[in-house]
Scaffold this motif. Structure first.
Motif, PDB file in Angstrom:
ATOM      1  N   SER A 154      -3.633   2.195   4.582  1.00  0.00           N
ATOM      2  CA  SER A 154      -2.479   2.544   3.749  1.00  0.00           C
ATOM      3  C   SER A 154      -1.224   1.870   4.292  1.00  0.00           C
ATOM      4  O   SER A 154      -0.378   1.399   3.537  1.00  0.00           O
ATOM      5  CB  SER A 154      -2.283   4.058   3.709  1.00  0.00           C
ATOM      6  N   ASP A 195      -4.325   1.863  -2.910  1.00  0.00           N
ATOM      7  CA  ASP A 195      -2.896   2.148  -2.742  1.00  0.00           C
ATOM      8  C   ASP A 195      -2.049   1.129  -3.491  1.00  0.00           C
ATOM      9  O   ASP A 195      -1.088   1.473  -4.173  1.00  0.00           O
ATOM     10  CB  ASP A 195      -2.531   2.090  -1.248  1.00  0.00           C
ATOM     11  N   ARG A 235       1.707   5.918   0.675  1.00  0.00           N
ATOM     12  CA  ARG A 235       1.256   7.022  -0.189  1.00  0.00           C
ATOM     13  C   ARG A 235       2.421   7.621  -0.952  1.00  0.00           C
ATOM     14  O   ARG A 235       2.317   7.897  -2.153  1.00  0.00           O
ATOM     15  CB  ARG A 235       0.587   8.125   0.654  1.00  0.00           C
TER      16      ARG A 235
END
Lengths: 1072, 137, 293
Positions: free
Chosen positions: A470, A77, A974
């Motif tokens: 994430s 990420d 994201r």
């Protein structure tokens, strides 16, 4: 172990260098490593050693400690956003515990198949530097400016020379107990953890190596380098993520009554995973460790060491109920003759599709017995006798199991305390790292700038770990957000192949046992060699592995290939990986074709070796025929609007918007009600810490409203949206007026709602029957008129039945919290909870459960799903008087009647009302419960298959506050990636309209679900129309090409002539 | 379980049985989550009419019939249940508390012991002492 | 070394052979065991309710008399006495208020100062003598005999007063190995023998004896070794009675550990008191040639 992946050794004397693109692709300066490659004489060496006195320094943005699935997700990420990541792992490879598993629940996907692509992506990523076999020595500094000292142990093997051939292992005389295989087998002192290891460099275990030099003598490339020293590397970073994972408790000191360590056939569940794994010591066969024979019966004992106030750990390990179900159902399905039993107290099948998975296991014949065994003893034939009480029938029984699997507790990594001291962060009483605030900031550790991801904070499964990772990525970007970023891989310039004759290379994959056990890979390869235009054909063990990638690139260069065919799995699995390999070799990625000889061949024809081999040969022939006609394609580039639309202003939406703002990204926070806060507005407090909801959302609402990067739109709903990732144009209706907005990515955080019980349990017919939400409202507003004497909570109302077979995940926790609230408000009342399973699994939740039972004297009564409790109204005053609850106590096996003054129903939930419209507007899927369906249940829980749209919170599936916040911050991470990348490329295999053939009839426009083709007036003759393709929106599905009555549309990469040759190739074989 | 006039006459407040047990034993019966480990490990379970886990449940549900069961007298205080209980409940003490509730009302379990002279001479003293201590108030 | 010894009632009556053999061993090891003055029955079962201090009086009184004799350590042979004395000792150590109440109540006795350590004879042999020393003194190794060590309850539970691990104890097994015998492991080695039920419910105890012994014989055990007088009675006498209840069942002999040590040391067999057993334990020893026929 993998076979040799090279047919012939690389001849170093000819000076053909190995591709060096797989290990360090550093944009910053790296000092000595480049020099070590060319050591030839001792004289030169000592000079190099002198210059080595300086410590290597890496200037990075984020340092990640631990490279399991959580560490990898966080690294990817952050790397995708353009920041530099250094990730270290103390073992010699990345992958963590996930790669030890055979399959993952509830999809039964092969674990390594889902993890390996991430591992290879890690090794190829330009912004990620892997330092394996390394540990953190010390840390100084503060958020934004950390200085870490990493001790990188020497593997004594030169990574640039090692070819992974395995010759060294075959001659090593030392056997060491393998910790990767959980101590059930041995490895050598020189070893590789598992065949798909990244980096694929063999490692010499210094502690056990005897220095005999045998490996050095047989190593042809001369990769053994005993002079390679361990080194200390200084890493400067702005933030740190800790993702060091977990271990499995071994009951050798505590809980010895189960005989682990004493009886050979008693093993832990992780050891059983290694037995089931196709690259484990038994190649996937579950066997008794005492004699290697197939067991007739296998038993699982749950909660060994978990949920134990004495001789164990007080918490719930959260994943054991599901992994035992998974292991049991996989074995049962493959071996229906094996008797399988699981001994449990509660089956915590709380997650998305978990209850259905559990029901399916029962259908397969797995016996679930509610009774915790008291002791295990060994019989003469080394099978085990399990003594237990079946609490649902009342019988004391003794079962025999040939193999006994203990589902032991998940415990923190043993080096945790030491690591905590080095980092300066707190560890809780169970050894897991403490978060700053469980309900408000679960990812931030007790030191600013250091974040937690995965099981190191508490046991959790893969999707929750990935979401949290994430989230950690989003938080880790905050301190470094203004640093310079570097996006994209720098590929070598594309070789121009126009005009060349096709020179095709074919790589046939074994896929371990998945293909090679069911068809003759060798024969397929030989047949491929004979095909026209094929100049090279070979078979490899795992085409997706790093060393195969190296091989393909080398072969492309050596043999001057300009087309590549890989015969392996589905293009959707590794197609992208192979295309990237071509790019790295300088070829256009569309000069590639895959033949699916796994999903479409070996998996479905596993019982016919000859037929499967023949079919694979045809499939390769067809692929070769097509690839010869493929030409290079280009991808359209388009820019991204740097703004995210967050739909839903509850806790998840707000946390996501804040996380985005802290990364410097603008967002629009859309809320359909007039105030922000979502469901938390209605509730009283949250478990397991009993924090009042207003203490959670009020400060948050203030923060959100004040934040300049978040524009809050209340009383607003999204009514229409047009566009594609990076370029959305939406219409928002606010207070009756329509407003046009533009944004780049979308996060869905619409939450959930209670279902309509349709009068079940007399809900709605009596003023004393309430839902949990109504109860909390009443307590908040202090609106109870009289003191209830008996309060009965009925859990699972409308859940886990035929209509809605799923579990609501949070109901048990909510009922406990509210039972506590009621008991505190009315100390003289008697509180009952009627439940089916007590599913409290999160951090501190089991301890909370214990506290509620003991200190509030709540009586829990278990009932079976097919004997639901009944609520009977009073005949004389059905509306306002007390009611009677009748429940069949599953444990005492008798009916209990409780006169209840207050009945609280834990009503099941479903997706919010907006699911339907959003589903259609955005073209995203939702399941029968109204919850949106993510791209992949395990490793992509926050994404949709459609790019640009992300998911978090209860819209994905109901979840508690901690998990919602972790997911929300994850979704923000994201959603930020495309925005931080600033540009994106579209699909190359788009449709193409032949203007001369097109009549402008519009059939294509009507069949396109992506609105990617439009009828427009011709530029040369505005009276007539022609179809025009939007290359950015086109997904290359081919619907228009198929529908066009004039045959005017062809899809690039799937042109008619390209398909024709495939058919010819297939049919010719048959008729011959 | 056979009813016993003297035992049935013992009166409790509502919820008083559990409170009395807690006071005597120091153990909170509500902590039990009915896992069945105690019963599975009990050496005398086959001869008890209620398993120890059921006895605890009865106390939780305020059923004083548990005092009529032979369970509490079959218990030999071997501590196996207490050692293994995952909730760290000392079931041995709970059983003793239930016995004491009966015994302190001067309701003795063992009234007259009829044994032969030979037995009297061969049985170890400590068997008699412990029997009387356990079964007589 | 001179060690103060607390017998308990049973050691003076039904388990005289246990006491005699223990004294003989002490002499052979060159140490002295002296019976303490003015001891009373310990009461056998430890007080289990929170408010019951009355049942702590008897054990406490004996502990006070140990202090009165100027000693701070006392050894017992009876498992039950050991357990009861240790539990009382622990109770007063952890609850000084209770100790005060007890001291005040026993106004004719001196106050207990809490200095006494209660140990079991097995602990003494293991920790202060050492099994390797015992091994050296073995003249008649118990070769060829397969013995199952049986612990019962009181040595190992509750954990606070246990002399070894409650689930996987090794002390008796280690002792047997030092004596040269073959140790047979048996998952029932820590199961309760039936205890005082032997008075009113002897069939129940016979059933227990049968179950425990069957596990031993299934694993080719010739005999059982134990340390508690009540366990010995239950397994030996009641076990023999089980022969009438279960067809074809034969009870195997039981030995006190002290008897086996005495045999292994080559001491005169009269100290073992083998005549007080229901199943003649000398037959096995003769059969294996350990003692002469």
């Amino acid at each position: 172990m993998p076979e040799k992946s090279y047919n012939k050794k690389i001849d170093h004397d000819l000076g053909i260098p190995l591709q060096d693109d797989y290990f360090y692709n550093e944009p910053e300066e790296i000092i000595e490593t480049n020099q070590i490659k060319e050591i030839e004489s001792a004289v030169k060496l000592s000079e190099k050693l002198k210059t080595k006195k300086e410590k290597r320094v890496i200037n990075a943005d984020v340092l990640i400690v631990g490279a399991g699935i959580s560490g990898m997700q966080a690294a990817l990420d952050i790397g995708d956003k353009g920041y530099k990541v250094v990730i270290i792992d103390k073992t010699s490879t990345i992958g963590g515990s996930m790669v030890k598993l055979d399959k993952t629940f509830p999809t039964n996907d092969c674990s390594i198949c889902t993890a390996a692509p991430k591992m290879v992506e890690m090794s190829r990523h330009p912004n990620i530097e892997l330092i394996t076999y390394a540990e953190l020595n010390s840390l100084e500094g503060k958020k934004g400016d950390f200085k870490a000292n990493v001790w990188k142990r020497s593997k004594y093997v030169d990574p640039d020379k090692c070819t992974g051939c395995n010759d060294c292992v075959e001659v090593c005389p030392v056997d060491v107990v393998s910790s990767f295989d959980e101590k059930i087998t041995t490895r050598k002192a020189i070893y590789i953890e598992f065949p798909q290891a990244v980096p694929i460099v063999y490692t010499i275990d210094h502690e056990n190596c005897v220095g005999c030099g045998s490996c050095d003598r047989v190593c042809e490339p001369g990769a053994i380098s005993f002079l390679e020293k361990s080194e200390e590397i200084k890493v400067n970073a702005g933030s740190i993520i800790v993702a060091t994972g977990f271990e499995v408790f071994e009951p050798t000191e505590m809980r010895r009554e189960y005989g682990y360590g004493k009886y050979e056939n008693v093993i832990t569940a992780m050891q059983f995973e290694r037995l089931l794994s196709s690259f484990g010591p038994t190649e996937g066969k579950p066997v008794r460790l005492s004699d290697g024979k197939k067991p007739k019966t296998i038993g699982w004992v749950q909660c060994v060491g978990s949920r134990s106030k004495q001789l164990g750990f007080p918490y719930c390990s959260r994943v054991c109920c599901m992994y035992a179900t998974k292991e049991a159902s996989i074995v049962k399905e493959a071996n229906p003759d094996i008797g399988i039993s699981i001994y449990y107290i509660d089956i915590r099948a709380y997650g998305k599709d978990f209850q259905q998975y559990y029901d399916h296991a029962k259908d397969l014949g797995v016996r679930y017995i509610r009774g915790r065994p008291s002791s295990i003893y060994e019989n003469k034939d080394k099978s085990l006798t399990i003594r237990y009480k079946n609490t649902l029938t009342g019988e004391i029984k003794e079962d025999t199991a040939d193999l006994l699997v203990l589902s032991t507790a998940i415990i923190p990594n043993r080096d945790n305390k030491k690591l905590g001291e080095t980092l300066g962060i707190d560890v809780d009483e169970n050894g897991f790292f403490k978060q700053q605030s469980l309900l408000n900031n679960p990812i931030q550790s007790t030191k600013d700038g250091i974040f937690l991801a995965g099981c190191i904070q508490g046991p959790k499964d893969i999707p929750d770990s990935v979401s949290m990772a994430s989230g950690a990525a989003a938080k880790a970007v905050e301190p470094i957000k203004d640093r310079e970023r570097h996006i994209g891989k720098d590929f070598p310039a594309e070789i121009d192949v126009t005009g060349e004759e096709p020179r095709i290379g074919v790589f046939v994959c074994h896929c371990g046992k998945n293909i090679a056990s069911y068809l003759d890979v060798e024969k397929v390869t030989k047949a491929a060699e004979k095909l026209p235009n094929v100049v090279y054909a070979e078979h490899v063990m795992f085409a997706c592995s790093e060393d195969s990638g190296k091989k393909i690139k080398e072969t492309i260069k050596e043999k001057k290939l300009n087309r590549v065919v890989v015969a392996a799995c589905s293009p959707s699995t590794h197609g992208g990986l192979f295309r990237d390999t071509l790019l790295e070799a300088g070829l256009n990625k569309y000069l590639f074709e895959m033949a699916n000889i796994r999903n479409q061949c070996s998996w479905v024809h596993s019982d016919d070796w000859d037929a499967a081999t023949k079919k694979a040969t045809y499939l390769v022939k067809a692929a070769v025929a097509k690839v010869g006609l493929l030409g290079p394609l280009t991808e359209e580039e388009f820019s991204i609007i740097p703004k995210t639309l967050v739909i839903g202003g509850g806790i998840s939406g707000m946390k996501a918007a804040l996380a985005l703002a802290n990364m410097g990204i603008k967002s629009i926070l859309l809320e359909k009600n007039s105030k922000l806060g979502g469901r938390l507005r209605e509730l009283h407090s949250m478990f397991p810490s009993d924090t009042k909801t207003e203490d959670i959302i009020n400060p948050l609402i203030e923060e959100v409203t004040k934040n300049k990067l978040i524009s809050v739109m209340a009383d607003a709903e999204l009514v229409d949206v047009d566009g594609f990732i990076g370029n959305y144009e939406g219409i928002i209706k606010q207070n009756g007026k329509n407003k046009k907005v533009k944004f780049g990515t979308i996060i869905i955080a619409t939450g959930f709602r209670e279902i309509d019980l349709e009068g079940a349990y007399q809900y709605g017919k009596n003023t004393n029957i309430l839902s949990q939400t109504e109860l909390e409202k009443n307590i908040k507003n202090n609106s109870f008129k009289k003191k209830p004497k008996n309060v009965v909570f009925i859990n699972c109302a409308g859940a886990m039945d035929k209509k809605r077979p799923y579990c609501c995940r949070v109901g048990c926790g909510v009922s406990l919290k509210n039972a506590k609230l009621v008991s505190e408000k009315f100390p003289d009342s008697k509180v009952y909870i009627l439940y089916r399973d007590m599913r409290v699994f999160g951090k501190e939740e089991e301890e909370y459960y214990s506290d509620v039972l003991e200190n509030h004297h709540v009586t829990t009564i278990r009932y079976a799903g097919d004997k639901k409790p009944k609520v009977n109204l009073d005949k004389d005053d059905p509306k306002n008087s007390s009611v009677t609850v009748k429940v069949f106590d599953d444990i005492l096996n008798e009916e209990i009647k409780i006169p209840a003054d207050l009945v609280i129903l834990t009503i099941n939930v479903e997706g919010e009302v907006s699911t339907e419209s959003l589903k259609n507007m955005l073209k995203i899927p939702a399941d029968a419960g109204g919850f949106f369906m993510e791209a992949h249940a395990k490793i992509r829980p926050l994404d949709f298959a459609t790019d640009g749209i992300y998911l978090c919170g209860a819209a994905h599936y109901p979840k508690n506050l901690v998990d919602s916040i972790a997911q929300a911050e994850g979704a923000a991470s994201r959603a930020a990636i495309p925005i931080m990348q600033e540009t994106m490329t579209g699909e190359g295999a788009v449709s193409e309209v032949n203007k001369d053939l097109c009549s402008g009839c519009g059939t294509c426009e009507s069949v396109c679900t992506y609105s990617a083709i439009e009828i427009q007036p011709r530029s040369d003759n505005p009276e007539r129309s022609v179809a025009v393709v939007n290359k950015a929106l086109c997904k290359g599905c081919g619907a228009c090409a198929g529908a066009c009555p004039s045959g005017a549309i062809d899809q690039k990469g799937y042109k008619s002539n390209q398909i024709d040759v495939m058919l010819e190739a297939l049919l010719k074989e048959v008729t011959a | 379980m056979q009813g016993n006039k003297e035992i049935d006459a013992i009166k409790f407040k509502e919820g008083g049985l559990a409170a009395e047990v807690e006071e005597l034993s120091g153990e909170n019966v509500f902590a039990c989550y009915q896992c069945g480990t105690c019963s599975a490990g009990c050496p005398f379970i086959d001869d008890m009419d209620l398993g120890p886990d059921e006895a605890i449940r009865y106390v939780m549900l305020d059923r004083k019939e548990v005092l009529n069961s032979n369970t509490i007298w079959m218990c030999a205080s071997c501590y196996t249940c207490a050692e293994r209980c995952p909730r760290d409940l000392n079931i041995t003490k709970i059983m003793e508390a239930l016995r004491q509730i009966v015994l302190r009302k001067k309701i003795d379990r063992t009234k007259v012991v009829k044994i032969t002279k030979k037995e009297k001479e061969s049985i170890p003293q400590l068997a008699f002492v412990s029997l009387f201590r356990k079964n007589i108030g | 070394m001179k060690l103060l010894y607390f017998p308990g009632c049973t050691l003076k009556t039904s388990a005289k052979n246990l006491e005699k053999s223990a004294f003989a061993i002490m002499e052979a090891l060159g140490h002295e065991m002296v019976e303490m003055e003015d001891w009373t029955c310990c009461g056998v079962v430890a007080s289990l309710t929170g408010d019951d201090l009355m049942h702590h009086l008897a054990p406490l009184r004996s502990l006070i008399h140990v202090e009165d004799q100027g000693e701070n350590k006392v050894v017992t042979l009876c498992d039950m006495c050991c357990n009861t004395l240790k539990q009382t000792n622990l109770r007063v150590k952890e609850n000084p208020d209770d100790l005060e109440t007890l001291n005040l109540f026993m106004d004719r006795e001196n106050d207990y100062k809490g200095t006494v350590k209660v140990i079991h004879f097995l602990e003494f042999l293991r920790d202060e003598i050492g099994f390797d020393v015992i091994k050296k003194k073995v003249k008649r190794p118990l070769k060829g005999i397969k013995i199952m060590p049986y612990y019962g309850c009181m040595l190992l539970r509750p954990r606070e007063v246990a002399i070894d691990d409650a689930e996987e104890p090794t002390i008796l097994g280690d002792l047997l190995s030092a004596l040269g015998a073959e140790v047979v492991d048996n998952p029932f080695k820590i199961e309760c023998c039936g205890s005082y039920h032997t008075v009113e419910n002897k069939e129940l105890v016979s059933k227990r004896a049968h179950r425990i012994t069957t596990f031993a014989t299934e694993r080719d055990s010739d005999a059982m070794m134990l340390s508690c007088p009540l366990c010995k009675f239950n397994l030996d006498t009641r076990g023999k009675e089980a022969e009438k209840m279960f067809k074809g069942y034969k009870q195997i002999p039981t030995y006190y550990y002290t008897q086996l040590i005495a045999v292994a040391f080559g001491l005169d067999l009269s100290v073992c008191g083998f005549e007080n057993h229901a199943v003649d334990p000398t037959l096995l020893l003769k059969k294996r040639g350990i003692i002469k026929k």
